[in-house]
Design a protein around this motif. Structure first.
Motif, PDB file in Angstrom:
ATOM      1  N   ALA A  13     -14.812  -4.557   1.109  1.00 61.09           N
ATOM      2  CA  ALA A  13     -16.179  -4.568   1.419  1.00 61.09           C
ATOM      3  C   ALA A  13     -17.027  -4.720   0.437  1.00 61.09           C
ATOM      4  O   ALA A  13     -18.061  -4.993   0.235  1.00 61.09           O
ATOM      5  N   PHE A  14     -16.817  -3.974  -0.627  1.00 63.20           N
ATOM      6  CA  PHE A  14     -17.665  -3.858  -2.044  1.00 63.20           C
ATOM      7  C   PHE A  14     -17.739  -5.134  -2.597  1.00 63.20           C
ATOM      8  O   PHE A  14     -18.791  -5.630  -2.945  1.00 63.20           O
ATOM      9  N   GLN A  15     -16.626  -6.088  -2.463  1.00 66.12           N
ATOM     10  CA  GLN A  15     -16.698  -7.216  -3.173  1.00 66.12           C
ATOM     11  C   GLN A  15     -17.616  -7.956  -2.321  1.00 66.12           C
ATOM     12  O   GLN A  15     -18.413  -8.753  -2.795  1.00 66.12           O
ATOM     13  N   GLN A  16     -17.703  -7.875  -1.028  1.00 68.09           N
ATOM     14  CA  GLN A  16     -18.613  -8.782  -0.173  1.00 68.09           C
ATOM     15  C   GLN A  16     -19.980  -8.303  -0.591  1.00 68.09           C
ATOM     16  O   GLN A  16     -20.943  -9.135  -0.494  1.00 68.09           O
ATOM     17  N   LEU A  17     -20.382  -7.103  -0.779  1.00 68.65           N
ATOM     18  CA  LEU A  17     -21.536  -6.511  -1.001  1.00 68.65           C
ATOM     19  C   LEU A  17     -21.980  -6.887  -2.368  1.00 68.65           C
ATOM     20  O   LEU A  17     -23.122  -7.449  -2.614  1.00 68.65           O
ATOM     21  N   ASP A  18     -20.787  -7.193  -3.261  1.00 72.62           N
ATOM     22  CA  ASP A  18     -21.362  -7.602  -4.667  1.00 72.62           C
ATOM     23  C   ASP A  18     -21.662  -9.113  -4.515  1.00 72.62           C
ATOM     24  O   ASP A  18     -22.669  -9.529  -5.273  1.00 72.62           O
ATOM     25  N   GLU A  19     -21.074  -9.823  -3.849  1.00 73.97           N
ATOM     26  CA  GLU A  19     -21.237 -11.236  -3.882  1.00 73.97           C
ATOM     27  C   GLU A  19     -22.533 -11.458  -3.214  1.00 73.97           C
ATOM     28  O   GLU A  19     -23.533 -12.218  -3.575  1.00 73.97           O
ATOM     29  N   MET A  20     -23.163 -10.431  -2.062  1.00 71.24           N
ATOM     30  CA  MET A  20     -24.328 -10.421  -1.521  1.00 71.24           C
ATOM     31  C   MET A  20     -25.469 -10.418  -2.345  1.00 71.24           C
ATOM     32  O   MET A  20     -26.574 -10.854  -2.367  1.00 71.24           O
TER      33      MET A  20
ATOM     34  N   LYS B 173     -13.326   2.322  -7.499  1.00 72.04           N
ATOM     35  CA  LYS B 173     -14.448   2.838  -8.489  1.00 72.04           C
ATOM     36  C   LYS B 173     -15.277   1.719  -9.358  1.00 72.04           C
ATOM     37  O   LYS B 173     -16.286   1.827  -9.267  1.00 72.04           O
ATOM     38  N   THR B 174     -14.414   0.781  -9.789  1.00 73.84           N
ATOM     39  CA  THR B 174     -14.985  -0.045 -10.706  1.00 73.84           C
ATOM     40  C   THR B 174     -15.649  -1.081  -9.563  1.00 73.84           C
ATOM     41  O   THR B 174     -16.970  -1.269 -10.413  1.00 73.84           O
TER      42      THR B 174
ATOM     43  N   PHE C 246       0.748  -1.101   0.045  1.00 74.36           N
ATOM     44  CA  PHE C 246      -0.027   0.007   0.046  1.00 74.36           C
ATOM     45  C   PHE C 246       0.847   1.186   0.204  1.00 74.36           C
ATOM     46  O   PHE C 246       1.536   1.330   0.977  1.00 74.36           O
ATOM     47  N   ARG C 247       0.803   1.914  -1.141  1.00 75.93           N
ATOM     48  CA  ARG C 247       1.771   3.382  -1.126  1.00 75.93           C
ATOM     49  C   ARG C 247       1.520   3.984   0.023  1.00 75.93           C
ATOM     50  O   ARG C 247       2.546   4.741   0.422  1.00 75.93           O
ATOM     51  N   ASP C 248       0.288   4.363   0.671  1.00 76.96           N
ATOM     52  CA  ASP C 248      -0.117   5.107   1.757  1.00 76.96           C
ATOM     53  C   ASP C 248      -1.365   4.876   2.201  1.00 76.96           C
ATOM     54  O   ASP C 248      -2.091   3.805   1.873  1.00 76.96           O
ATOM     55  N   LYS C 249      -1.738   5.623   3.267  1.00 77.97           N
ATOM     56  CA  LYS C 249      -3.008   5.237   4.131  1.00 77.97           C
ATOM     57  C   LYS C 249      -4.189   5.346   3.106  1.00 77.97           C
ATOM     58  O   LYS C 249      -4.935   4.432   3.273  1.00 77.97           O
ATOM     59  N   ASN C 250      -4.049   6.224   2.131  1.00 77.99           N
ATOM     60  CA  ASN C 250      -5.303   6.116   1.367  1.00 77.99           C
ATOM     61  C   ASN C 250      -5.444   5.253   0.354  1.00 77.99           C
ATOM     62  O   ASN C 250      -6.609   4.625   0.397  1.00 77.99           O
ATOM     63  N   ALA C 251      -4.372   4.466   0.352  1.00 80.56           N
ATOM     64  CA  ALA C 251      -4.281   3.284  -0.768  1.00 80.56           C
ATOM     65  C   ALA C 251      -4.745   2.027   0.312  1.00 80.56           C
ATOM     66  O   ALA C 251      -5.644   1.488  -0.390  1.00 80.56           O
ATOM     67  N   LEU C 252      -4.506   2.026   1.472  1.00 85.00           N
ATOM     68  CA  LEU C 252      -4.899   1.139   2.370  1.00 85.00           C
ATOM     69  C   LEU C 252      -6.454   1.145   2.559  1.00 85.00           C
ATOM     70  O   LEU C 252      -7.170   0.080   2.535  1.00 85.00           O
ATOM     71  N   LEU C 253      -6.706   2.423   2.983  1.00 90.52           N
ATOM     72  CA  LEU C 253      -8.528   2.549   3.167  1.00 90.52           C
ATOM     73  C   LEU C 253      -9.034   2.210   1.848  1.00 90.52           C
ATOM     74  O   LEU C 253     -10.116   1.515   1.713  1.00 90.52           O
ATOM     75  N   CYS C 254      -8.572   2.532   0.625  1.00 94.39           N
ATOM     76  CA  CYS C 254      -9.373   1.975  -0.712  1.00 94.39           C
ATOM     77  C   CYS C 254      -9.219   0.486  -0.845  1.00 94.39           C
ATOM     78  O   CYS C 254     -10.386   0.240  -1.175  1.00 94.39           O
ATOM     79  N   ALA C 255      -8.162  -0.034  -0.451  1.00 90.80           N
ATOM     80  CA  ALA C 255      -8.348  -1.471  -0.505  1.00 90.80           C
ATOM     81  C   ALA C 255      -9.088  -2.140   0.587  1.00 90.80           C
ATOM     82  O   ALA C 255      -9.850  -3.299   0.136  1.00 90.80           O
ATOM     83  N   LEU C 256      -9.411  -1.582   1.746  1.00 87.46           N
ATOM     84  CA  LEU C 256     -10.287  -2.192   2.533  1.00 87.46           C
ATOM     85  C   LEU C 256     -11.635  -1.827   1.955  1.00 87.46           C
ATOM     86  O   LEU C 256     -12.552  -2.744   2.321  1.00 87.46           O
ATOM     87  N   ALA C 257     -11.937  -0.743   1.448  1.00 88.68           N
ATOM     88  CA  ALA C 257     -13.218  -0.416   0.782  1.00 88.68           C
ATOM     89  C   ALA C 257     -13.487  -1.140  -0.124  1.00 88.68           C
ATOM     90  O   ALA C 257     -14.632  -2.025  -0.446  1.00 88.68           O
ATOM     91  N   THR C 258     -12.641  -1.687  -0.962  1.00 91.35           N
ATOM     92  CA  THR C 258     -12.813  -2.416  -2.172  1.00 91.35           C
ATOM     93  C   THR C 258     -13.236  -4.079  -1.858  1.00 91.35           C
ATOM     94  O   THR C 258     -14.049  -4.510  -2.254  1.00 91.35           O
TER      95      THR C 258
END
Length: 201
Positions: free
Chosen positions: A66-73, A124-125, A52-64
């Protein structure tokens, strides 16, 4: 062998995400840092920066994630066209996911990334894809049931906004207590089902 050497590259990435989720749940966004993450994972302070380049990249990875879990749901609960039970199960599970993972939910839809940060292309994707899947499956469910000239996309947006609003009220504790979750969930389902049952004009 160094501490980092205990992990294969992919294993360390998964471990860092797992530990980051734990830190996020315990201490919120403000308490999460790459330094704390390294300490929690038992690796060198520089190891997380290889993933993770920085904290923003880490947060985006965590959100990604979570969205993958939502998409599976969405795909799991709404895969059967015409199934009202699928809608009911989806709303209940959506509310449960949001209220049991409030920090992750805030990352998915809050200001930290989308307004104050910089969402990655990957985030975003998956965010747009998950809503597209929801809209497509709801449109299939609504086929032949909506009044004439009703836009199924707008119905999807309105129904999602209803559930999202309930999640925010539940998470923030503004108007309802956590013990009211099931009651609020049933009411939201009833509203959506009422819209679905309207005959075509």
């Amino acid at each position: 062998m160094t501490q980092t050497g205990r992990y294969h590259h992919g294993d360390l990435h998964d471990t860092l995400l797992q530990e980051a989720n734990t830190l996020l749940s315990e201490q919120g966004v403000e308490g999460l840092s790459l330094r704390k993450l390294a300490e929690r994972a038992g690796v060198s302070r520089t190891a997380p920066y290889h993933h993770f380049r920085d904290k923003n990249a880490l947060l985006c990875a965590l959100a990604t994630q979570a969205f993958q879990q939502l998409d599976e749901m969405i795909n799991r609960q709404l895969h059967q066209a015409g199934s009202q039970e699928g809608i009911q199960d989806f709303v209940r599970e959506y509310l449960r996911f949001a209220t049991e993972n409030p920090e992750q939910y805030e990352l998915m839809f809050g200001r930290t990334i989308w307004k104050s940060g910089e969402p990655t292309d990957e985030l975003k994707t998956i965010a747009y894809r998950s809503f597209r899947h929801y809209a497509e499956r709801l449109a299939t469910l609504l086929a032949g049931r909506l009044p004439a000239r009703t836009d199924s996309l707008r119905v999807a947006q309105a129904s999602w906004a209803t559930v999202h609003g309930l999640c925010r009220l539940l998470i923030d504790g503004i108007y309802v207590n956590r013990e009211d979750i099931e009651t609020v969930s049933e009411q939201s389902i009833a509203l959506i089902m009422a819209a679905l049952s309207q005959p075509s004009a």
